[in-house]
Design a protein around this motif. Structure first.
Motif, mmCIF file in Angstrom:
data_model
loop_
_atom_site.group_PDB
_atom_site.id
_atom_site.type_symbol
_atom_site.label_atom_id
_atom_site.label_comp_id
_atom_site.label_asym_id
_atom_site.label_seq_id
_atom_site.Cartn_x
_atom_site.Cartn_y
_atom_site.Cartn_z
ATOM 1 N N VAL A 55 0.843 -1.207 0.000
ATOM 2 C CA VAL A 55 0.000 0.000 0.000
ATOM 3 C C VAL A 55 0.873 1.249 0.000
ATOM 4 O O VAL A 55 0.594 2.218 -0.709
ATOM 5 N N SER A 56 1.947 1.225 0.765
ATOM 6 C CA SER A 56 2.893 2.348 0.773
ATOM 7 C C SER A 56 3.485 2.553 -0.620
ATOM 8 O O SER A 56 3.637 3.686 -1.098
ATOM 9 N N THR A 57 3.802 1.457 -1.287
ATOM 10 C CA THR A 57 4.333 1.527 -2.654
ATOM 11 C C THR A 57 3.296 2.111 -3.602
ATOM 12 O O THR A 57 3.620 2.936 -4.465
ATOM 13 N N LEU A 58 2.042 1.706 -3.453
ATOM 14 C CA LEU A 58 0.981 2.243 -4.312
ATOM 15 C C LEU A 58 0.801 3.748 -4.111
ATOM 16 O O LEU A 58 0.557 4.485 -5.075
ATOM 17 N N ARG A 59 0.929 4.202 -2.871
ATOM 18 C CA ARG A 59 0.832 5.648 -2.613
ATOM 19 C C ARG A 59 1.989 6.395 -3.304
ATOM 20 O O ARG A 59 1.796 7.453 -3.884
ATOM 21 N N ALA A 60 3.174 5.813 -3.226
ATOM 22 C CA ALA A 60 4.332 6.416 -3.905
ATOM 23 C C ALA A 60 4.119 6.389 -5.418
ATOM 24 O O ALA A 60 4.475 7.338 -6.126
ATOM 25 N N LEU A 61 3.524 5.314 -5.917
ATOM 26 C CA LEU A 61 3.214 5.223 -7.352
ATOM 27 C C LEU A 61 2.275 6.337 -7.775
ATOM 28 O O LEU A 61 2.495 6.987 -8.799
ATOM 29 N N LYS A 62 1.250 6.572 -6.979
ATOM 30 C CA LYS A 62 0.276 7.631 -7.318
ATOM 31 C C LYS A 62 0.982 8.989 -7.400
ATOM 32 O O LYS A 62 0.730 9.772 -8.315
ATOM 33 N N GLY A 63 1.899 9.243 -6.470
ATOM 34 C CA GLY A 63 2.685 10.480 -6.528
ATOM 35 C C GLY A 63 3.564 10.528 -7.761
ATOM 36 O O GLY A 63 3.683 11.567 -8.414
ATOM 37 N N GLY A 64 4.161 9.390 -8.105
ATOM 38 C CA GLY A 64 4.989 9.319 -9.312
ATOM 39 C C GLY A 64 4.172 9.557 -10.575
ATOM 40 O O GLY A 64 4.623 10.221 -11.503
ATOM 41 N N LEU A 65 2.970 9.026 -10.595
ATOM 42 C CA LEU A 65 2.084 9.247 -11.747
ATOM 43 C C LEU A 65 1.773 10.726 -11.913
ATOM 44 O O LEU A 65 1.762 11.247 -13.030
ATOM 45 N N ARG A 66 1.509 11.399 -10.801
ATOM 46 C CA ARG A 66 1.213 12.833 -10.874
ATOM 47 C C ARG A 66 2.403 13.617 -11.416
ATOM 48 O O ARG A 66 2.231 14.621 -12.099
ATOM 49 N N ARG A 67 3.618 13.156 -11.096
ATOM 50 C CA ARG A 67 4.820 13.852 -11.566
ATOM 51 C C ARG A 67 5.138 13.558 -13.032
ATOM 52 O O ARG A 67 5.436 14.459 -13.793
ATOM 53 N N VAL A 68 5.110 12.275 -13.417
ATOM 54 C CA VAL A 68 5.597 11.926 -14.754
ATOM 55 C C VAL A 68 4.516 11.708 -15.799
ATOM 56 O O VAL A 68 4.809 11.697 -16.991
ATOM 57 N N ARG A 69 3.277 11.516 -15.377
ATOM 58 C CA ARG A 69 2.180 11.307 -16.329
ATOM 59 C C ARG A 69 0.973 12.147 -15.937
ATOM 60 O O ARG A 69 -0.159 11.671 -15.988
#
Length: 179
Positions: A55-69
């Protein structure tokens, strides 16, 4: 142990080889799409991938998506396998909260995870034969290799995923051999 060895009284003592600690493993979690890497992280030594960690990884993924996509965040669909951290109630609730829909993964179809049939074999080929002094060295090399891949490389992986899914659907969810 020496007394258990068969040898003559005048035979030289057997050579003892220095035991070298085995190589440690580094767990890579990676999310990618047709354009490239969206999020990458390494699991620390002695840490287990469980629902809380995922779940922590998914939260980081969501932040990464906002930055790169940023323009495509709403179009993202997650494909992961049926491992327990991916299917737990905690993870499912987090996926809903984060608005990250998933593609259902057919049981007994490990070859439908594009990281397993496409990305990781090529990465392993790159890493083969290299020796690293530290985990940080491995991580740096993996990141460098990922950055060096073109969008066409990642698009090719997604095209292969489509082929595998078509085979799976054609077999009513049956097992798909590696292509």
């Amino acid at each position: 142990m020496q007394s258990m060895q068969y040898r003559h009284k005048n035979s030289p003592a057997p050579k003892k080889f220095k035991v070298v600690a085995s190589a440690r493993k580094v767990l890579l979690t990676i999310f990618w799409d047709m354009e490239g890497i969206v999020h990458i992280e390494f699991l620390g030594q002695g840490t287990t991938m469980n629902s809380e960690r995922y779940v922590s990884t998914l939260r980081a993924l969501k932040g990464g998506l906002r930055r790169v996509r940023q323009d495509k965040v709403k179009d993202v669909v997650i494909q992961h396998d049926n491992a327990r951290p991916h299917t737990s109630r905690q993870t499912q609730c987090a996926l809903q909260q984060l608005e990250l829909p998933t593609i259902p993964h057919p049981p007994y179809s490990p070859d439908l995870a594009p990281s397993d049939f496409f990305l990781f074999p090529l990465l392993k080929k790159h890493l083969k034969g290299n020796h690293y002094e530290t985990d940080a060295g491995v991580e740096a090399d993996v990141r460098s290799w990922c950055r060096s891949q073109t969008p066409e490389f990642f698009a090719d992986g997604m095209r292969k995923l489509l082929q595998s899914w078509r085979l799976c659907v054609g077999r009513d969810g049956g097992y798909v051999e590696k292509s």
